[in-house]
Design a protein around this motif. Structure first.
Motif, mmCIF file in Angstrom:
data_model
loop_
_atom_site.group_PDB
_atom_site.id
_atom_site.type_symbol
_atom_site.label_atom_id
_atom_site.label_comp_id
_atom_site.label_asym_id
_atom_site.label_seq_id
_atom_site.Cartn_x
_atom_site.Cartn_y
_atom_site.Cartn_z
ATOM 1 N N GLU A 116 0.839 -1.206 0.000
ATOM 2 C CA GLU A 116 0.000 0.000 0.000
ATOM 3 C C GLU A 116 0.872 1.253 0.000
ATOM 4 O O GLU A 116 0.649 2.184 -0.750
ATOM 5 C CB GLU A 116 -0.883 0.014 1.259
ATOM 6 N N GLY A 117 1.860 1.220 0.888
ATOM 7 C CA GLY A 117 2.753 2.376 1.024
ATOM 8 C C GLY A 117 3.498 2.651 -0.273
ATOM 9 O O GLY A 117 3.628 3.803 -0.698
ATOM 10 N N ARG A 120 1.219 4.296 -2.684
ATOM 11 C CA ARG A 120 0.946 5.681 -2.339
ATOM 12 C C ARG A 120 2.109 6.564 -2.803
ATOM 13 O O ARG A 120 1.914 7.614 -3.395
ATOM 14 C CB ARG A 120 0.725 5.811 -0.832
ATOM 15 N N GLU A 123 1.946 7.182 -6.500
ATOM 16 C CA GLU A 123 0.973 8.209 -6.883
ATOM 17 C C GLU A 123 1.499 9.600 -6.530
ATOM 18 O O GLU A 123 1.393 10.526 -7.325
ATOM 19 C CB GLU A 123 -0.373 7.971 -6.176
ATOM 20 N N GLU A 124 2.087 9.715 -5.335
ATOM 21 C CA GLU A 124 2.624 11.016 -4.906
ATOM 22 C C GLU A 124 3.692 11.515 -5.873
ATOM 23 O O GLU A 124 3.706 12.686 -6.241
ATOM 24 C CB GLU A 124 3.255 10.895 -3.507
ATOM 25 N N GLU A 132 0.450 12.779 -13.224
ATOM 26 C CA GLU A 132 -0.589 11.885 -12.712
ATOM 27 C C GLU A 132 -1.592 11.514 -13.801
ATOM 28 O O GLU A 132 -2.147 10.418 -13.788
ATOM 29 C CB GLU A 132 -1.298 12.499 -11.491
#
Lengths: 647, 336
Positions: A116-117, A120, A123-124, A132
């Motif tokens: 998950e991290g 994230r 995406e960041e 994006e």
């Protein structure tokens, strides 16, 4: 004070043991952008690939937080340092998100499934570079600019502290160029990232870099802020352009017409922003002429041109003039080319005549226009032709090669002569040195490095600044090649740059200027190591040791000898001696060398302290005959201290 | 590509494999009614059962395993050379293996020793590595996918020529056998052969699956892989060994089978709409198996009772795929 994250120490980088760029010592701090600029093929990528551990360093090392990068395990390194090179990639059917995700490699588990991290962060990072919107597009169909943004996101997703980027904005249009560099600048400022990259866009380099490293001719030419580095003459020289092609007002490069004619010996140095042409010494000329004549004698034909590699490593190739051959001999001349260094022997024809002899050896003699040594203390004993040791060795080698080529095993006599030598010698120092009847055949490197006074001083300043920029507070100053050789022999400096710890700066005759600059730059400890013939002048407070400026060497010896109790006869003998070496010899015979040196050293200390009160300056004097001749108390202490801390 | 799409793609592969297995077992030169096949599979005895259990079933399983090996080998080689038309046959690796196997077979037969499966695999592996060595040597000096392929094809021809020579001088009785094998065929596979090939191929498949992470980094270029911490040297060696071992295993049992290695990864890639190794490795294995099952079915049934060489079918099916890939590359590399 920001700490350095990346440091290279005397890195020689290249491919397959062939050095492309040598002696690279750089220090990169967090929150800084360092930009390598220089012409194509100068070695920018080679440096970057060596830092990124894609290439093994040939010598020297790169350190990450003080740890040798070669010893850091790959996965740990990948978490601290990310690199992006110019190799184009064509991954099939990969979305931009997957390309960025590939940057999380060091953090994911055995099968590379992102957590998950990880997702994230992907995406960041995509958002950070403004890509994006591209996340689900296939990477292949993006434009070059978009691809570069995505690849940049990929290396950023690796969450490094150091970014190594090779031409990150080449082939991008101006919008993407600015976009990429703006992102870098922001990350550097906000997150303390350190960036080392190469750029071809000088205007952008100027805007974005904290430190510019200018590379050319296989080494670093300048390090400093872009303002310091980017002057017109220097850049034109660096990129080998016509002098006015770089216009600092526009930060642009214009193409001028190519230089009309290229000189015969096209090697250059950059001295204080000036581009000066190198030349070759009388010694090189004599060796070349000898090689040509030997080949005519042994092989029967004149070679079209003769070539040799000088001790400095630069090859010299010339055509022969004034060729003449007959029964059992051949002779020819080579014209001396002093480059931009105009001295009396520039343009003179140096001849060599080669004949067979019975001895089986190569004998070297001085003919017309070559001086004879009449006083002791010089490179050659009294009575010898003034052909110094290095040129003799060069001649032997050159002639030996011709003999080897011809399969000739007998002896050869080489007679060097310079028809106009006697007249030329009047304008040299030879009469004062006790060399009579002609010029000397000299040169320790085979190459003449031309230097105007200002250029010389500038160069010294630059070398010192460079040493200071690398975080040194210690420096060794030495007047010239002899000093370097002495330091090398005694393990204080090393030509193979890998083991050098304390920077060595050649200060030529400008000892006072070098000390001033060192004090100004905040150096703490300075060791001055030089031949006694130069450094003895310091006892008289003479801080420019060029013989054109002042001499006083024998006078100083005489005065201090008198103080130590020498009688008039001895003083007279000292006063008439040709060189410092000779003075030392005389004193040694009289048993006075100890006290005289002590007294001289005391004065040297006094003058050094007066000139640079903020420095601890030690002086180390040596003679080429006996090695170390003496050192001041400070020098002893410094050596002790440095030995302890560098081992 | 969504998870749903992934599931559908894998579901399709995993559904078609048993279907084709069954079709292969059911069809052949001897017509066997469905009922007898069911009985044979349940363990009955008789002529029909012997045909089904002793000949057709091992052959079908071999086609599945060896086809999978070819598909996987092709995928590894395409990744290794960053070259979309690389494959064990095109690069001459299969031919190198074939030559060595032929040498061992002929010498074993002339000494009237029955060659063991392991010996043949060993010989094939040696031959495959030798060809691979040549290709790697070439890759050092020349760049560009066509030159590499031409080199591979040349090595293939040379090896085939020598193999033909060896076969020509073999004893008369062996020629039929050898000739069939050297053209490529799944016929004559025994249960023992199937066991041996499973022992080689399945562990290789597992190891390959475990290196899918560095493989995914490698797909983004060597520079990227090195930058994120892949041990490139070790990884390259592993890739060469694995792909050669797979190709060698196929050649030892079925002779050279062309175009499966090149075509399957592309077909599977389109199906999955991704090139991620984690998905591609199992998919290429299943896809290759399916491809070979279907090809073998056609080879056996199209002109029954005479049997086609397996390469004749795979070339007809796989060749157009390669041509399509080449055209697509030329056309700017856009994917539908």
């Amino acid at each position: 004070m920001p700490e350095p994250v990346l440091r290279t120490v005397s890195l020689d980088a290249g491919y397959r043991q062939k050095i492309v760029i040598g002696g690279v010592s750089l220090t990169l701090e967090t929150g800084k952008i360092m930009t390598l600029i220089g012409p194509n093929g100068a070695g920018k990528s080679t440096i970057l690939r060596t830092i990124a551990q894609e290439l093994a360093p040939i010598s020297g090392a790169a350190f990450l937080d003080g740890e040798d990068l070669r010893r850091i395990p790959r996965d740990r390194r990948a978490k601290s340092m990310a690199s992006l090179f110019t190799d184009s990639i064509r991954p099939e059917l990969m979305t931009c998100r997957e390309v960025v995700q590939a940057g999380r490699y060091p953090y994911t588990g055995h099968l590379g499934i992102p957590s998950e991290g990880d997702l994230r962060i992907v995406e960041e990072t995509l958002t950070l570079v403004g890509a994006e919107g591209l996340a689900d597009s296939y990477f292949d169909i993006c434009s070059d600019g978009q691809k570069q943004l995505v690849r940049l996101a990929g290396v950023l997703a690796q969450k490094p502290r150091i970014l190594v980027l090779d031409e990150p904005v080449s082939y991008l249009d101006i919008r993407y160029k600015l976009e990429v560099l703006t992102i870098l600048k922001k990350l550097v400022r906000e997150e303390g990232l350190a960036v080392i990259m190469s750029l071809h866009e000088l205007d952008l380099a100027k805007r974005v870099s904290d430190l510019a490293v200018c590379i050319g001719d296989g080494k670093i030419q300048r390090i400093g802020t872009p303002e310091e580095c980017f002057d017109k003459a220097f850049l034109s020289g660096l990129f080998r352009m016509r002098r006015d092609a770089y216009d600092p007002c526009f930060d642009s490069l214009e193409y001028g017409p190519a230089e009309a004619e290229s000189p015969v010996f096209p090697h250059y140095i950059n001295a204080g922003g000036k581009r000066l042409r190198l030349g070759y010494t009388t010694g090189s000329c004599a060796a070349l002429a000898a090689a040509g004549a030997a080949r005519r004698l042994l092989l029967g034909t004149w070679p079209e041109s003769v070539r040799l590699v000088t001790p400095a490593g630069i090859p010299v190739e010339v055509s022969l003039e004034g060729t003449e051959a007959g029964e059992g001999y051949a002779l020819c001349g080579v014209r001396k080319d002093g480059g931009d260094d105009i001295d009396v022997t520039d343009g003179a024809l140096i001849f060599a005549r080669v004949e067979p002899n019975e001895s089986g050896k190569i004998l070297i003699e001085g003919g017309e226009g070559i001086g004879r040594v009449t006083r002791p203390g010089l490179d050659r004993p009294v009575g010898d032709a003034a052909i110094n040791t290095v040129p003799r060795r060069m001649i032997e080698e050159a002639v030996g090669q011709a003999a080897l080529l011809a399969g000739y095993e007998g002896g050869l006599t080489v007679t060097v002569f310079v028809p106009e030598g006697e007249k030329l010698a009047e304008k040299t120092f030879n009469p004062q040195l006790g060399i009579e009847g002609g010029i000397s055949i000299l040169g320790t490197s085979g190459i003449v490095e031309p230097m105007s006074t200002q250029a010389l001083v500038d160069t010294i300043h630059l070398s010192l600044r460079q040493a200071a920029a690398e975080g040194n507070s210690r420096v060794i100053l030495t007047p010239g090649n002899l000093g370097m050789e002495f330091l090398t022999e005694h393990g204080l400096a090393s030509r193979d740059a890998g083991s050098r710890q304390i920077p060595v700066v050649k200060c030529s005759n400008f000892i006072g200027e070098a000390l001033d600059e060192a004090a100004f730059l905040g150096f703490k400890e300075v060791l001055l190591a030089g031949h006694i013939g130069k450094l003895v002048k310091l006892a008289g407070g003479i801080m420019n040791t060029h013989s054109r400026w002042a001499d006083c060497r024998t006078e100083l010896f005489t005065a201090h000898a008198a103080l130590a109790g020498a009688d008039t006869a001895l003083c007279r003998k000292l006063k008439d001696a040709a060189t410092s070496e000779a003075c030392l010899e005389i004193l040694r015979e009289a048993g006075l060398d100890g006290p005289v040196m002590e007294s001289l050293l005391a004065d040297i200390r006094k003058h050094l302290r007066r000139r640079a009160p903020s420095l601890i300056t030690g002086a180390l004097l040596f003679s080429s005959r006996t090695g170390a001749a003496g050192m001041t108390k400070e020098a002893e202490e410094l050596l002790q201290k440095w030995k302890g801390s560098t081992e | 590509m969504s998870r749903k799409h992934f599931g559908a793609a894998f579901g399709l592969l995993l559904f078609l494999i048993p279907v084709f297995l069954l079709l292969n077992v059911c069809s052949g030169s001897v017509h066997i009614p469905m009922a007898e096949i069911r009985q044979a599979l349940m363990g009955a005895s008789g002529t029909s059962a012997d045909i089904v259990r002793g000949i057709r079933l091992p052959r079908a399983l071999a086609a599945l395993l060896l086809g999978g090996a070819l598909g996987l080998s092709g995928y590894l080689l395409q990744s290794f050379f960053h070259n979309p038309i690389a494959g064990p046959f095109i690069l001459g690796i299969s031919s190198g293996a074939k030559l060595f196997v032929a040498l061992v077979l002929v010498s074993a037969l002339s000494l009237s020793l029955p060659p063991a499966s392991w010996t043949l695999i060993g010989a094939a592996f040696a031959g495959a590595l030798l060809s691979m060595g040549f290709i790697l040597l070439m890759a050092r000096f020349v760049n560009g996918m066509s030159v590499l392929i031409i080199g591979g094809v040349m090595i293939g021809y040379i090896c085939s020529a020598i193999t033909d020579l060896v076969v020509t001088f073999a004893a008369d009785a062996d020629i039929v056998n050898l000739h069939n094998w050297s053209r490529g065929s799944f016929s004559g596979i025994t249960w023992q052969n199937v066991a041996v090939m499973a022992c080689v191929i399945l562990p290789v498949l597992a190891v390959t699956f475990l290196i899918s992470k560095p493989l995914s980094a490698y797909l983004l270029g060597e520079s990227h892989a090195a930058g994120v911490g892949v041990n490139l040297r070790l990884f390259r060696i592993l890739l060469v060994l694995l792909s050669s071992l797979l190709a060698a295993c196929v050649t030892a049992f079925a002779g050279p089978v062309s175009f499966v290695g090149v075509a399957v990864p592309h077909l599977v890639k389109r199906l999955l709409r991704t090139n991620q190794p984690l998905a591609m490795i199992p998919a290429c294995f299943f896809g290759g198996g399916l491809f070979c099952l279907a090809s073998d079915l056609l080879a056996r049934t199209l002109f029954a009772p005479s049997e086609l060489a397996i390469s004749a079918v795979t070339a007809v099916l796989g060749g157009p795929v390669v041509i399509a890939v080449l055209l697509r590359r030329k056309g700017g590399g856009r994917y539908a």
